[in-house]
Structures are given as C-alpha cells and as structure tokens.
Design an enzyme around this catalytic site. Structure first.
Site, PDB file in Angstrom:
ATOM      1  N   TYR A 262       0.854  -1.237   0.030  1.00 46.52           N
ATOM      2  CA  TYR A 262       0.033  -0.129  -0.059  1.00 46.52           C
ATOM      3  C   TYR A 262       0.845   1.281   0.006  1.00 46.52           C
ATOM      4  O   TYR A 262       0.739   2.146  -0.770  1.00 46.52           O
ATOM      5  CB  TYR A 262      -1.019   0.006   1.252  1.00 46.52           C
ATOM      6  CG  TYR A 262      -1.674   1.286   1.292  1.00 46.52           C
ATOM      7  CD1 TYR A 262      -3.069   1.415   0.783  1.00 46.52           C
ATOM      8  CD2 TYR A 262      -1.036   2.377   2.250  1.00 46.52           C
ATOM      9  CE1 TYR A 262      -3.615   2.735   0.877  1.00 46.52           C
ATOM     10  CE2 TYR A 262      -1.913   3.395   2.280  1.00 46.52           C
ATOM     11  CZ  TYR A 262      -3.219   3.723   1.682  1.00 46.52           C
ATOM     12  OH  TYR A 262      -3.839   4.996   2.039  1.00 46.52           O
ATOM     13  N   ASP A 297      -8.249  -3.283  -1.433  1.00 42.81           N
ATOM     14  CA  ASP A 297      -9.377  -2.638  -1.957  1.00 42.81           C
ATOM     15  C   ASP A 297      -9.074  -1.249  -2.608  1.00 42.81           C
ATOM     16  O   ASP A 297      -9.718  -0.601  -3.646  1.00 42.81           O
ATOM     17  CB  ASP A 297     -10.211  -2.055  -0.800  1.00 42.81           C
ATOM     18  CG  ASP A 297      -9.300  -1.405   0.540  1.00 42.81           C
ATOM     19  OD1 ASP A 297      -9.316  -0.325   0.463  1.00 42.81           O
ATOM     20  OD2 ASP A 297      -8.886  -2.379   1.276  1.00 42.81           O
ATOM     21  N   LYS A 369     -11.476  -8.792   5.006  1.00 42.91           N
ATOM     22  CA  LYS A 369     -11.829  -7.400   5.224  1.00 42.91           C
ATOM     23  C   LYS A 369     -12.479  -6.730   4.018  1.00 42.91           C
ATOM     24  O   LYS A 369     -11.922  -6.430   3.101  1.00 42.91           O
ATOM     25  CB  LYS A 369     -10.557  -6.522   5.747  1.00 42.91           C
ATOM     26  CG  LYS A 369     -10.770  -4.933   6.051  1.00 42.91           C
ATOM     27  CD  LYS A 369      -9.582  -4.141   5.863  1.00 42.91           C
ATOM     28  CE  LYS A 369      -9.145  -3.890   4.324  1.00 42.91           C
ATOM     29  NZ  LYS A 369      -8.396  -2.670   3.991  1.00 42.91           N
TER      30      LYS A 369
END
Length: 517
Positions: A262, A297, A369
């Site tokens: 990330y 995500d 998640k």
C-alpha cells in the site's frame, strides 16, 4: 465445498507462485534494515519521549547511530554496548545523546556476549508485557465476549482524540464492534511518530502512543458497559510502520492496517524501505494477536473494479505469503477487498458476489476485510444507502469477517453520529434477516457467478506466474497493481535503508517468531 467450482490446481499454482515471490523478496529483507526498524527496536528496549525541540528520542538515538556510520550494526548492539559501558538505562542514554553528552558509536566496544546478554534480558521483559496484553484481550473475549461476525467496523476522524473518544463510545453503544481512529492526513509521510495526546489533526487524529492508550481505556470502559469487547484499529503503514506496530502492541490495539504494498503504491514510499519495514511490523502484530488489514481495496479506487479484479486476488495471495513469513496465522489475516464496481454495470451485484465468495473460498480461515462503496458514491444519500445495503447483503451471503460500514454521506463529509447510526442499523437489519442465507443457496453451474470467479482466478494465476518470473520490484515498476508505477530507487525513505553487517542482531525477531504464540 466450493460453490464456484474453482479450479484447485490454479489456486495451488497461484499460492506457490506467491510463495516464491515472497521468498525472493525475503532474501532482500533479511539482508537489510531501516531507520524505522531500528527506531522500533529502540522503543521496544525502553526509550520514549522527546527532546527539548520535540524530536522523538528514538529518532535522536538512531540519527546519532546513523551519523556515526553504525546503522549497519543495528541499534540493539549500540544501545547494549552503551548500557554495558555506562550502567545507565536506555532512557537515560537517549536523554544524554539528546544533550550531546554521549556519542553512542564512539563508546569503547564491550564484550559482544555481554552486550547480547543485557539486550536479550531487556527484550524478554518487553515481549512478556506484550504477551500480557494479548492475554488481557483473551480474558475479555472469554468473559464479556464480542459481537458476531462480520464485525461492524466504523471510523472516527475528528482530529481531536478526546472528541474521537466521545464518538467512539457512542458508536459502541449503537452496536459497533470495531472502532478505527483515522490518522491525520499525511502522517504516513512523517519519518517520526508524534508524541502525546493530540487535538489538532486534519481529516483524522495523529497516531501516538498516548492517543492509543486513551482510546483503549475508553473502549474498555464502554465494552464493559455494553457487555461486548470493542476492538480498536489504527494504521501502521507509512514511514513509521514498525514503530506504530510496536506502540499498538504496547497499548493492546486489536487491528492494524498493515499492507506490504500500500505505502509503495499510494503514498510513494520507497519499495525497498516498505518491504523491509512490513516484515518487522507484521512480526510484532502477529505476536501481539493483532489482526492485520491489507489494502487491496485501494486498487479499485485507481483502477476499474471489473477489469482489475484479478490484481486484488493476486495481491491477496502475496500479502498472505508475506504474513506467513512473519508468523501471522490465517486467523489474523484481514485480507482486503471491496464492493467498488460502477452501479451502472449490468449484473454488477452478481460480479461482486462472485468476487467475495471467491475470496472466502480461497482464504477460508481469514477474517476477510470487506470495504464499502466509495468511488461511485455521489452525494445522493438515498442511492448511497441502497448501495451500502447491497454491499451488506453480499457480505452476509459470503461470510465476510470485518465489515467496514459504508456511510450514506460518504461523498459529502466525515460521518456525523447519526450517519454512523443509520449505517449500523442498515447492517444489523440485513445481517439479522439474512444471517444464514449463504448456507441456503448454491450457484448455477457455469452461470454468471461461477464463470466470473473462475475468470478472475485464471487471470490472477497468470499475473502471479508472470511476477514470479520477472520479480516483484519489476512488476511494481511496470504499474501492474492499481495502475500505479513506482521506481525501485524512487519515492520517500530510501536513504533510511542499510545493508546489515555480520554483527547485526534484532532480538525481537527471534523472541517473537520463536517464542510462545
């Protein structure tokens, strides 16, 4: 039993490729350290506080080591040597470095066995304290219990820790199971951790150890009141990834945003720095019993959720293998994915259902998640509430573990108390009314849902096989994840990476990976 008729050989091939990718990177990780990793060791060995100009003492110590050319040997060696030489505590040594009374790399070299003996004794004491926090969490779970999965996860983001506490306790009373304190904008790019309680964040609240302590105490209070353990989440991404993991372990946080890629993709932090730091941060989180949340995500906010779905699955496989390397069990892997398709896509609900069910079948024990719609929230709160309802329906049908609740005002402002209440009510209504729906349904053979999942798996396996051949560094440089290209030698923090010398040691890796889990 698979509802999607997934090709198990493709799953096995994907996992093997991801394992090889992680093992190749692990060679690099094992040979290197960073300033953030060394500051974490300094913190875990008992150094805290700031100097007269508010510079954190862990930074003071590691900067002194780096300036003296000693980073390659590691902070554990230099601090241990200073303790043996002076008889002072690590905190006293740090304070003397801050005022120029000690130059840590210029002290006489003590016997190396004595240094390690002293350091390991201090490290064992800290590891025991972290274990006691883990035991305390388990005691709460065994006495007052917790909410059913999927956990209802909400955010607070006022910028003021004391206002966050009021909102967090209100959310817990409304039914939230997890409260995440959003970090202030840009903190991931700070190469130090601010100190003390803070009241002036922007779009979130500074992640500090004192803020962690205050919020943990508040959630324990409200958890005892409502008869349900409330989990606390924060963010150990960015240039201080392992430091914040250590602070969270010290204050009994329960979840941490902790992704291998990330920071590279979305904060332009150097990939070498991030991959070294994520390893130590995950060792700490794994030992502390903290559930990590990964950030796949985010790929779907910069890339198309229909076309790029396989990159999410490929990254999940890679994150899983990096987590295994750090000793994290599958039950603590909150692998990320999201309900982010354009609402105008025909049969989009079916495609989202296929993606979520696929993740559940491939990672059966992971508390996945699941992130809500954000990219296509428009400010139409009525449509937004329906989008979130469909998202909640997919979650309960596919047995997700951690449900980050969508807010009907997502495109307008940071949630108010009543926005959060409506989102909790929405999820509770759907989860209660459809609790066992997933167990009651099967999917049509070779139908839209099965074919979609099989296609995504096939494309993910092909991507992972390609990454295995080319290497992860090169793949990131080519922009294969999230459509974002990063350079191996670019980004922030590369100057904090150092190659370890033969005398390097980190006692916490050995104690946390090999110790009582």
């Amino acid at each position: 039993m698979s509802k999607l008729n997934l090709d198990q050989s493709l799953i096995e091939s994907s996992r093997n490729a991801a394992k090889n990718i992680a093992e190749e990177i692990q060679k690099f990780i094992d040979a290197h350290t960073t300033t953030a990793t060394e500051r974490t060791i300094v913190r875990l060995l008992g150094v805290d506080g700031v100097d007269e100009i508010e510079k954190p003492l862990p930074n003071v110590v590691v900067d002194n080591i780096k300036e003296g050319g000693g980073l390659e040997r590691g902070a554990a060696y230099w601090l241990g040597n200073a303790v043996v030489n002076t008889g002072l505590t690590t905190q006293e040594i740090a304070e003397k470095i801050a005022v120029g009374e000690i130059d840590i790399t210029r002290l006489p070299a003590a016997d190396e066995r004595k240094i390690k003996e002293v350091v390991y004794e201090m490290a064992k004491n800290k590891v025991a304290k972290i274990k006691s926090n883990r035991d305390k969490r388990n005691e709460y779970l065994n006495t007052i219990g917790e909410g059913k999965k999927p956990y209802l996860y909400v955010i607070v983001a006022t910028g003021n820790i004391y206002e966050d506490i009021v909102q967090a306790q209100a959310a817990a009373r409304q039914g939230a199971d997890v409260v995440a304190v959003i970090r202030t904008t840009g903190q991931s790019l700070l190469d130090y951790v601010p100190y003390g309680a803070t009241t002036e964040g922007f779009g979130g609240t500074y992640a500090t150890q004192e803020n962690f302590r205050l919020m943990r105490r508040a959630l324990d209070e409200v958890g005892e009141e409502v008869g349900r353990y409330i989990r606390l989440c924060n963010y150990c991404s960015g240039l201080c990834m392992p430091e914040i993991a250590a602070m969270g372990a010290s204050e009994r946080l329960d979840m941490m945003l902790n992704d291998a890629l990330y920071g590279i993709l979305f904060r332009d932090i150097n990939m070498q720095r991030t991959l070294v730091d994520q390893y130590f941060s995950r060792i700490i989180n794994g030992f502390a019993g903290i559930i990590i949340n990964t950030g796949e995500d985010n790929y779907l906010t910069t890339d198309d959720a229909v076309e790029a779905a396989h990159t999410v699955l490929a990254s999940q496989f890679i994150n899983e293998q990096f987590a295994i390397k750090a000793g994290i069990p599958e039950e603590q892997m909150g692998l990320g994915h999201a309900f982010e398709m354009d609402p105008s896509v025909e049969n989009g609900f079916l495609l989202e259902l296929a993606q979520a069910q696929m993740a559940r079948e491939i990672f059966p024990r992971a508390p996945l998640k699941y992130m809500p719609p954000t990219k296509f929230m428009t400010g139409n709160i009525f449509k937004g509430h329906i989008q979130n309802a469909l998202f909640n329906m997919v979650s309960i049908m596919t047995n997700q573990g951690i449900q980050l609740l969508g807010m009907l005002t997502e495109a307008i402002h940071t949630p108010h108390l009543h926005d959060r209440y409506l989102s909790i009510e929405n999820a509770q209504y759907i989860f209660n009314n459809a609790r066992d729906l997933g167990d009651e349904i099967e999917f049509k053979e070779d139908g839209i849902i099965q074919q979609r999942a099989q296609e995504v798996l096939k494309n993910a396996e092909a991507l992972l096989t390609q990454i295995e051949k080319e290497g992860l560094f090169q793949t990131i440089e080519q922009g294969k994840f999230g459509g974002v290209k990063r350079s191996r030698t670019g980004g922030k923090g590369l100057d904090g990476v150092a190659k370890k010398d033969l005398g390097y040691f980190n006692p916490f890796i050995e104690l946390m990976l090999g110790g009582d889990r």
